[in-house]
Write a protein that holds these residues in place. Structure first.
Motif, short mmCIF file in Angstrom:
data_model
loop_
_atom_site.label_atom_id
_atom_site.label_comp_id
_atom_site.label_asym_id
_atom_site.label_seq_id
_atom_site.Cartn_x
_atom_site.Cartn_y
_atom_site.Cartn_z
N ARG A 57 20.22 -38.78 19.58
CA ARG A 57 20.34 -39.88 20.54
C ARG A 57 19.71 -39.46 21.86
O ARG A 57 19.74 -38.29 22.23
CB ARG A 57 21.80 -40.22 20.79
N PHE A 76 21.06 -43.37 25.90
CA PHE A 76 22.05 -43.92 24.98
C PHE A 76 23.42 -43.33 25.27
O PHE A 76 24.42 -44.05 25.35
CB PHE A 76 21.64 -43.63 23.54
N MET A 77 23.47 -42.01 25.44
CA MET A 77 24.76 -41.36 25.70
C MET A 77 25.35 -41.78 27.04
O MET A 77 26.56 -41.98 27.16
CB MET A 77 24.62 -39.84 25.62
N ARG A 78 24.50 -41.95 28.04
CA ARG A 78 24.99 -42.36 29.36
C ARG A 78 25.53 -43.78 29.32
O ARG A 78 26.62 -44.06 29.83
CB ARG A 78 23.87 -42.28 30.39
N LYS A 79 24.84 -44.66 28.67
CA LYS A 79 25.24 -46.07 28.65
C LYS A 79 26.46 -46.31 27.76
O LYS A 79 27.19 -47.26 27.96
CB LYS A 79 24.07 -46.95 28.21
N THR A 80 26.67 -45.48 26.77
CA THR A 80 27.83 -45.66 25.88
C THR A 80 28.99 -44.75 26.26
O THR A 80 30.02 -44.78 25.59
CB THR A 80 27.44 -45.38 24.41
N GLY A 81 28.83 -43.95 27.31
CA GLY A 81 29.93 -43.10 27.78
C GLY A 81 30.27 -42.00 26.79
O GLY A 81 31.43 -41.65 26.62
N ARG A 82 29.29 -41.43 26.13
CA ARG A 82 29.55 -40.42 25.09
C ARG A 82 30.07 -39.11 25.62
O ARG A 82 30.49 -38.27 24.87
CB ARG A 82 28.26 -40.15 24.29
#
Length: 89
Positions: A77, A81-87
């Motif tokens: 990813r 993607f990780m920033r926007k989904t709060g991973r």
């Protein structure tokens, strides 16, 4: 003779302050561990890069980056993607 009235005195005392402080410390450490120990290496790499970003252009460039930690996963990813989904929270 008057009937005796039973007095129910509360003999319990609150725990001492050092015990409360120790319990609070244990709770804080446990909460920190739960929030940080399961953070993937890829998310940590991205988080560090975002901290170093100084402009919107830097952030946009990092959003498209797929880190080494992410490449090792079965579904790589991007940092965006990780920033926007709060991973990493």
């Amino acid at each position: 003779m008057e009937p005796s009235i039973a007095v129910n005195e509360d003999t319990t005392r609150p725990p001492p302050k050092p015990v409360l402080a120790a319990a609070l410390l244990v709770f804080a450490v446990a909460a920190w561990l739960l929030l940080h120990v399961y953070t993937a290496a890829a998310a940590s790499e991205c988080r560090d890069r975002y901290k170093a970003a100084r402009s919107a252009a830097d952030t946009a460039r990092i959003d498209t980056l797929i880190t080494e930690g992410s490449r090792r996963q079965s579904e790589p990813r991007s940092c965006g993607f990780m920033r926007k989904t709060g991973r990493w929270q």
